[in-house]
Design an enzyme around this catalytic site. Structure first.
Site, mmCIF file in Angstrom:
data_model
loop_
_atom_site.group_PDB
_atom_site.id
_atom_site.type_symbol
_atom_site.label_atom_id
_atom_site.label_comp_id
_atom_site.label_asym_id
_atom_site.label_seq_id
_atom_site.Cartn_x
_atom_site.Cartn_y
_atom_site.Cartn_z
ATOM 1 N N HIS A 1 -7.295 0.557 -6.917
ATOM 2 C CA HIS A 1 -6.815 -1.283 -6.463
ATOM 3 C C HIS A 1 -5.903 -0.693 -5.145
ATOM 4 C CE1 HIS A 1 -3.023 -0.415 -8.825
ATOM 5 N NE2 HIS A 1 -3.381 0.559 -7.862
ATOM 6 N N GLU A 2 -6.034 -2.279 -4.463
ATOM 7 C CA GLU A 2 -5.134 -2.312 -3.474
ATOM 8 C C GLU A 2 -6.059 -1.719 -2.345
ATOM 9 O OE1 GLU A 2 -2.385 -3.985 -2.523
ATOM 10 O OE2 GLU A 2 -1.797 -4.528 -4.600
ATOM 11 N N GLY A 3 -7.104 -1.710 -1.909
ATOM 12 C CA GLY A 3 -7.538 -1.395 -1.289
ATOM 13 C C GLY A 3 -8.685 -0.146 -1.543
ATOM 14 N N ARG B 1 0.928 -1.113 0.161
ATOM 15 C CA ARG B 1 -0.005 -0.018 0.186
ATOM 16 C C ARG B 1 0.853 1.262 0.012
ATOM 17 N NH1 ARG B 1 -5.334 -2.176 3.456
ATOM 18 N NH2 ARG B 1 -6.140 -3.150 1.507
#
Lengths: 596, 596
Positions: B448-450, B305
């Site tokens: 993306h990635e949360g 992140r």
């Protein structure tokens, strides 16, 4: 595509009839031939044609952008087909007078119809709307002969029009245009120069293209005071048709991030490719007075800028409706309380953060639509209100609201498009869903027809000081009448917040203009524009909930929820902005270019 | 492309050396083989390769997105060529231990190098960076044999890796994944299911692709507690090379708005197209413990992140540098005071509004870079600080900062890209300039990635309450140490503003958690995330100007101007946000889905 994904007919009905009560316009002579039924029929017709003929090729036109083959601009054939239907339905002349074959509609109704096309397919709809703006300008400033020659075929949908202001070296700075217009013995002019960013500047969609061109007559004053306006057709008119090819030549197409269905061109005037009448130079005729071209152009700019704002709202609106549809059907996850992994996932509209995004988008696009229609109605008031005082007041209010009507939806309609992508998650980032195109398309709106920065300078530098500040005073009075009606209702606290913000805007404006240094006054004009824009839209949300009254059912509950959202989440943004402005902050002024 | 348009080496030097003093890391055993010269050499090498081999095909890869021919993914050949140079330079293994052929670099130095590639060409750079994340996860949780089998060829740049979490029906909701992993007698597993949004999921760029896959072993607990992690290669390993084709099949490519150089795939596992070992199902091996897959994945999520946030910053940064270059060379208009139309137009950087946009963008991208590098250094501290207490503290601080490090640059780096377009005017909207691509590319990062919403829930729902709130307390203490150093300096008022905001965040957090209803507490988690993010970046701007000390010259003057901008224009945004949160506003919660 379902009509309910393009625009909300229910919301338009609410705004036009329950709030703005547009049927009352039919008491005026110009609109006496209309009634609510004819207004509604036009909006219905627009919705039907937009949904059936414009929406279906929105993606196709994006994926197959205009290109040049053998010197001619090639578009996907669906564009011409849709515009043919549009023209045959008489929509090209919605607001034009009956004697020119028009429907003589109020601007406010016409703009409601227009919004359907902008939401369905902003690229294809640009051609007729630029043509309308062109026709209105000729109608206001052209000679009777020019109106007959150019406006009639545009009203019939046979000829299209453009507005040719910018040049490659002078985007926002019209003072620096270099296109020259030399007077000929027969009273016509020969134009030489290059125009940039001309939307609809070349294509094969119409028999002729009527360019309205800003140029300088040699020997005139420097800067904007030496700008004149000319009508320069692609083909010289002959009888009721076209004759010789004029020397206006496509020099290039711009390849854009979005808005791809609209050709955007670099045009050379008087390059010598064609020699109309056996002489070099593009033939043009003066519109209005020499050296008064910018004033003429700006006369129509209010309408054009309100139109851009409405387009930005329309794109935001359709994005919001798509996000709403997705959020109702897509299931995923569970709310935090009592989270049970074995329970079924819920539609994502049940998640608070998704509701927050949808409420934000709703407040932006419905607020933007209210703003755009309110301003369109001011155009009608400016032209047809019963008394000169009322017409003058409408003009004054429209002047001060125009930079906001242009810029606010450009910023927040785009924000709605951004949220629509976010609601869709990864799917929204793919081209399998339309929301990414709306986002790309809408990114143009903060740029063209005067950038955000230009609108800020217009508002703070001109509009709020013109006439000794009468514009801002009238705005405050108008808002005050609304907030007074809210006293004692459930909206009293919202009205108090709006009143406080309006008072603070007045104080801050006075402080800014007391600086005694235009650079300092205007240093944060964009921040001022943003703050005043939010105050204005807060007021229009208050207007909407007051118009909703004690109406029951989901629609009115939704209006109230969006109004509460705007009061609690959006209006407070202006506090720090006004504080900054009140401090006459010099951070930007004092920062030196070499420090970056 | 000039290196000065990609990233600022001067700023990186300032952040790495003058501020973070990364050379001190060489006093630790893991980094003892390094010194400032080797750190700088890696950053130089990265800059050179990024500028020479990655930047030149950034537009080309955007215009020619991956497509499938005969079942194989075709990319423009420049991608493979660039990645070959990258691999041969040893950059694929920058942070990996020497025994695996790595450079054993600190994360903070590696991320500084990485940023050059993300700024130059985010699409091509995704392949090796996903591979690095994969390798780190295997290094932390895989068996020694798995490390030898998979990490070594990835370190050598021969194999690439992916992270396969999402599924079509379960984007952000990993609890709902349905990919099954059935245990075989030999200890391996057979996987069946479909994974969506897998970046780098298929291509011909490497000998093999190592998928790290989340799946459920039948009979395990429901929800996230039944998720296990598996390594599932495209080709089964054989000796030091590859053997039989595994049953992982490309089911489709996603066509995105941006980030087009990176293949993004739908992958079918165990579809039966291939039958490794003569049996159906994709062969995989458990990584770490059964049902502990999510914890293992999240172990590496901080790093991933922070990496996404740095990518968002890098894209914003290069957009800012392009806008700066344009603003210095493009002439147009004149400042308001003493406006003389006969005077020459000035470079647009002299206009206040352009300076405002550039200062805003500078404050976002330099603030974002400071945030990303600070967090990368916390990864180093977490792993190598001298004492267990220091390592635990670094871990705690990193935990609380990670959702901010991911989401803040995703929002504000994108805002910088938006401003870069605006500074360019119409040109910025065309594909003749690179800024529109940066904007499209960067729009992925809030997803993306949360997503942003997930980061908000992570921050407010988990990170600030974990360990009795120790994360937020440690953050406050850390910030307090900075503001204490500012007392008595010209930055005292900025420090006071930061202190006040931090105190208010503490109060608001307590108020939110006193609601006694998780739905109410978390209803505005995204607003909380945004507010805390701005406070954190304000602190990092204070850190930067304190590090700048009384340094003279344009660079330090620029740091001070951007810090003042952030204090005056940005930090005040959090006031209304924290007020809203303190009121435990229920607007979003109480709005019913049918009201929209």
């Amino acid at each position: 595509m379902r009509a309910s994904l393009v625009l909300s007919r229910r919301d338009l009905d609410f705004l036009l009839h329950e709030w703005l009560q547009v049927e009352q316009l039919t008491q005026r002579e110009r609109f006496a031939g209309h009634d609510r039924a004819t207004f509604d029929a036009v909006v219905d017709l627009a919705a039907e044609i937009a949904v059936e003929h414009f929406a279906p090729h929105n993606r196709l036109a994006d994926e197959n952008e205009p290109h040049v083959v053998d010197g001619k601009v090639v578009l996907v054939p669906e564009v011409a087909a849709a515009l043919k239907v549009f023209g045959e339905a008489g929509l090209a002349a919605g607001t034009l007078p009956e004697e020119l074959g028009g429907m003589q509609l109020p601007q406010v109704v016409s703009k409601a119809a227009t919004a359907w096309f902008q939401a369905a397919n902003v690229g294809s709809s640009a051609y007729p709307f630029l043509t309308m703006a062109n026709a209105h300008l000729l109608l206001a400033h052209g000679s009777p002969e020019q109106v007959e020659t150019y406006v009639r075929p545009m009203a019939e949908g046979r000829w299209f029009g453009t507005m040719a202001l910018s040049e490659p070296q002078a985007g926002s700075s019209l003072a620096d245009i270099t296109t020259r217009a030399e007077r000929c013995e027969d009273g016509s002019f020969r134009l030489t120069g290059t125009k940039m960013w001309i939307s609809g500047g070349d294509h094969e969609l119409s028999e002729n293209i009527v360019h309205l061109v800003l140029a300088k007559v040699p020997g005139g004053p420097a800067g904007v005071k030496g700008i004149s306006l000319f009508v320069v057709p692609k083909f010289l008119p002959e009888g009721e048709g076209i004759g010789e090819r004029n020397d206006v030549v496509l020099a290039g197409l711009n390849h854009k991030m979005g808005y791809r269905g609209t050709t955007n061109t670099l045009l050379n005037f008087g390059e010598g490719v064609h020699t109309p009448g056996g002489r070099p130079g593009a033939v043009g005729w003066l519109v209005g007075e020499e050296n008064r071209g910018l004033a003429a152009m700006f006369h129509m700019m209010n309408e054009a800028r309100v139109g851009v704002g409405l387009g930005a709202t329309a794109l935001g609106y359709t994005g919001y409706l798509h996000a709403l549809d997705y959020a109702r059907t897509r299931t995923q996850g569970r709310p935090p309380a009592g989270k049970d992994p074995s329970a079924s996932p819920v539609p994502i509209i049940e998640h608070s953060d998704v509701k927050r995004m949808l409420l934000a988008a709703k407040s932006y696009v419905e607020g933007g639509l209210a703003l755009g229609l309110y301003c369109a109605k001011l155009v009608d008031e400016e032209q047809t209100a019963p008394t000169p005082d009322e017409r003058a007041a409408a003009h004054t209010l429209l002047e001060v609201l125009t930079p906001i009507a242009k810029s606010w939806p450009s910023q927040w309609g785009l924000a709605a498009n951004d949220l629509a992508i976010q609601v869709h998650g990864g799917y929204g980032y793919t081209r399998d869903f339309p929301v990414e195109q709306f986002y790309r398309d809408n990114r143009l709106n903060p740029i063209h027809e005067g950038t955000v920065g230009i609108q800020g300078l217009d508002l703070l530098g001109r509009k709020v000081v013109a006439g000794g500040g009468e514009g801002l005073r009238l705005l405050a009075t108008t808002i005050g009448a609304t907030t007074a009606r809210a006293a004692g209702t459930e909206w009293a606290s919202f009205a108090e917040d709006v009143d406080a913000a309006v008072a603070r805007v007045g104080e801050v404006t006075a402080t800014l203009w007391s600086a005694g240094d235009p650079d300092a006054t205007l240093a944060n004009a964009t921040v001022y524009l943003e703050a005043v824009g939010h105050v204005v839209v807060a007021w229009l949300w208050l207007e909407q909930v007051l118009a909703a009254g004690d109406g029951t059912g989901d629609f009115y509950a939704g209006k109230r929820a969006a109004a509460r959202y705007f009061q609690r989440y959006e209006l407070p943004r202006v506090g720090p902005q006004l504080d900054l402005l009140a401090s006459l902050d010099r951070t930007t002024l004092d920062t030196q270019p070499e420090w970056f």
